[in-house]
Design a protein around this motif. Structure first.
Motif, mmCIF file in Angstrom:
data_model
loop_
_atom_site.group_PDB
_atom_site.id
_atom_site.type_symbol
_atom_site.label_atom_id
_atom_site.label_comp_id
_atom_site.label_asym_id
_atom_site.label_seq_id
_atom_site.Cartn_x
_atom_site.Cartn_y
_atom_site.Cartn_z
ATOM 1 N N ASN A 67 70.585 73.452 55.819
ATOM 2 C CA ASN A 67 69.082 73.097 56.105
ATOM 3 C C ASN A 67 68.098 73.873 55.202
ATOM 4 O OD1 ASN A 67 69.720 71.038 57.919
ATOM 5 N ND2 ASN A 67 69.887 72.341 59.622
ATOM 6 N N THR A 68 67.003 73.428 55.053
ATOM 7 C CA THR A 68 66.116 74.315 54.326
ATOM 8 C C THR A 68 65.323 75.159 55.286
ATOM 9 O OG1 THR A 68 64.344 72.539 54.642
ATOM 10 C CG2 THR A 68 65.799 72.282 52.680
ATOM 11 N N VAL A 119 75.780 82.561 55.507
ATOM 12 C CA VAL A 119 75.981 81.217 55.233
ATOM 13 C C VAL A 119 75.959 80.144 56.102
ATOM 14 C CG1 VAL A 119 76.543 82.156 52.790
ATOM 15 C CG2 VAL A 119 78.059 81.734 54.793
ATOM 16 N N GLY A 120 76.215 78.962 55.687
ATOM 17 C CA GLY A 120 76.587 78.163 56.997
ATOM 18 C C GLY A 120 77.843 78.237 57.382
ATOM 19 N N LYS A 121 78.226 78.022 58.784
ATOM 20 C CA LYS A 121 79.434 78.426 59.179
ATOM 21 C C LYS A 121 80.579 77.600 58.772
ATOM 22 C CE LYS A 121 81.063 79.042 63.826
ATOM 23 N NZ LYS A 121 82.617 78.259 63.611
ATOM 24 N N ASN A 122 80.163 76.301 58.523
ATOM 25 C CA ASN A 122 81.423 75.491 58.088
ATOM 26 C C ASN A 122 81.759 75.759 56.817
ATOM 27 O OD1 ASN A 122 80.960 74.466 60.740
ATOM 28 N ND2 ASN A 122 80.016 72.356 59.955
ATOM 29 N N SER A 156 72.343 79.613 55.002
ATOM 30 C CA SER A 156 71.790 78.997 56.013
ATOM 31 C C SER A 156 70.094 78.832 55.889
ATOM 32 C CB SER A 156 72.302 79.710 57.537
ATOM 33 O OG SER A 156 71.656 81.003 57.592
ATOM 34 N N SER A 157 69.785 78.329 57.061
ATOM 35 C CA SER A 157 68.234 78.125 56.968
ATOM 36 C C SER A 157 67.668 79.610 57.071
ATOM 37 C CB SER A 157 67.575 77.272 57.946
ATOM 38 O OG SER A 157 67.899 77.577 59.251
#
Length: 293
Positions: A67-68, A119-122, A156-157
C-alpha cells in the motif's frame, strides 16, 4: 568488481520479456514474487497485464505490491484491491498486497540513515523475486527503476514513511512534515534495497521496461504524457547496473524529448540513489550492454 552483464532489446513485447529473462540464466525457484507497480487509477503508463502476463505465468509467479503512503486509491487495502482489479491484474495471476496483514523489520548494514527497513510481512512467503519495473521519471526520486521499485515499492505503507524521512518516523500523519533532505531520502532508498537483497539471499533478478517515458511516476493519477519514444527493455542480475544502463540509454538517445526527462532526473539528483547503492556494495555501475536483437 567485474563488469555486470546487462541485456538489452529494443522490442517491447510479451515474447521479448521472456527472451530477455531467459538470457539471465538465473532460474527463480520456489514461490516467486513479481514486484510491479499496479499504477494509481487515472494514470495509464504502468506496465499492462497483457505485456507481462506470459512471463508471470512462465514463472508461476504472484504479483506483489504494498500500500502507498500518500492519499490516493491505493493507500488502503480495500481501495488498492479495487485498483488492482480495475487494471486487470487479477485476470492474469495471483496478487498479494504484502503489507495487508502488517510488516516486518529487516536489517540494514552500515547505513548512513537506516538501521532497519520495514517491508510487507508477506515477503516471508516468497523464495525468489523478479523486480519488474517501468522505468520513467519520478517527481521525488528523479527517476524510477529497479532500485526504487525494490525499496519504496516493497516497503510497507509505514515503511515508505520511514524511507522518505530517512529513519525519522513511521507515522504517516507526520510524514510530509518530516520529509528528509533530498540526498538523505535517495540514500535511504539504496539502504532499503540492500536490506531486501540480503533478505532474499540475492535470489532476485531485475527487468526494466523503458516505455511510456513520462517525467512522472505511475503513482501519479494524472501523469504528464510521455516525452520521448519507447527505448526497449534492460535486464540484469545487478540492480545498480540495470538502472545505470537504463539511465545511459536515456542520456545517449537521439530523441530530442529526452531533455525533459533528464531535467527531471537531474533536478532531483536522481543519480544519488545509484551512487549510494554502489557505495553499499550491492552492485556496480560498470557494465557490458549486450544487445539480444
Amino acid at each position: 568488481m567485474e563488469k555486470a552483464k546487462v541485456y538489452f532489446t529494443k522490442e517491447i513485447t510479451p515474447e521479448s520479456l521472456i527472451k530477455i529473462y531467459n538470457k539471465l540464466e538465473k532460474d527463480l525457484t520456489g514461490k516467486v514474487a513479481i514486484k510491479i507497480s499496479t499504477g494509481e487509477p487515472g494514470g495509464h503508463n504502468y506496465l499492462k497485464p497483457e505485456l507481462i502476463k506470459d512471463l508471470v505465468n512462465l514463472l508461476n509467479g504472484t504479483i506483489v505490491e504494498c500500500n502507498t503512503a500518500y492519499a490516493g486509491r491505493r493507500n488502503t487495502s480495500e481501495e488498492h484491491w479495487k485498483a488492482i482489479k480495475e487494471h486487470g491484474f487479477l485476470d492474469i495471476a495471483k496478487v498479494d498486497i504484502m503489507d495487508e496483514e502488517g510488516e516486518i523489520a529487516i536489517p540494514v548494514t552500515n547505513g548512513l540513515h537506516l538501521k532497519e527497513n520495514y517491508v510487507g510481512k508477506n515477503i516471508e512467503n516468497y523464495d525468489s523475486m523478479l523486480v519488474l519495473s517501468h522505468f520513467k521519471g519520478h517527481q521525488m526520486g528523479g527517476f524510477g527503476g529497479a532500485l526504487k521499485n525494490m525499496s519504496i515499492g516493497i516497503a510497507s505503507s509505514e515503511g515508505k514513511a520511514w524511507i522518505h524521512t530517512a529513519g525519522v518516523t513511521k507515522d504517516l500523519k507526520k510524514l510530509w512534515s518530516n520529509v528528509a533532505e533530498q540526498d538523505h531520502f535517495l540514500e535511504s532508498m539504496a539502504e532499503a534495497d540492500q536490506s531486501v537483497i540480503n533478505y532474499m539471499k540475492e535470489n532476485i533478478v531485475y527487468i526494466n521496461v523503458l516505455n511510456n517515458l513520462s517525467v512522472d511516476c505511475d503513482c501519479n493519477n494524472n501523469p504528464k504524457k510521455p516525452c520521448m519514444n519507447d527505448i526497449g527493455i534492460t535486464a540484469s542480475i545487478d540492480p545498480v547496473a540495470v538502472d545505470k544502463a537504463s539511465l545511459d540509454l536515456v542520456y545517449n538517445s537521439e530523441d530530442e524529448g529526452k531533455k525533459d526527462l533528464i531535467k527531471r532526473i537531474e533536478s532531483m539528483h536522481g543519480i544519488r540513489t545509484v551512487e549510494h547503492a554502489l557505495e553499499l556494495g550491492i552492485g556496480t555501475t560498470e557494465y557490458e550492454l549486450i544487445n539480444i536483437d
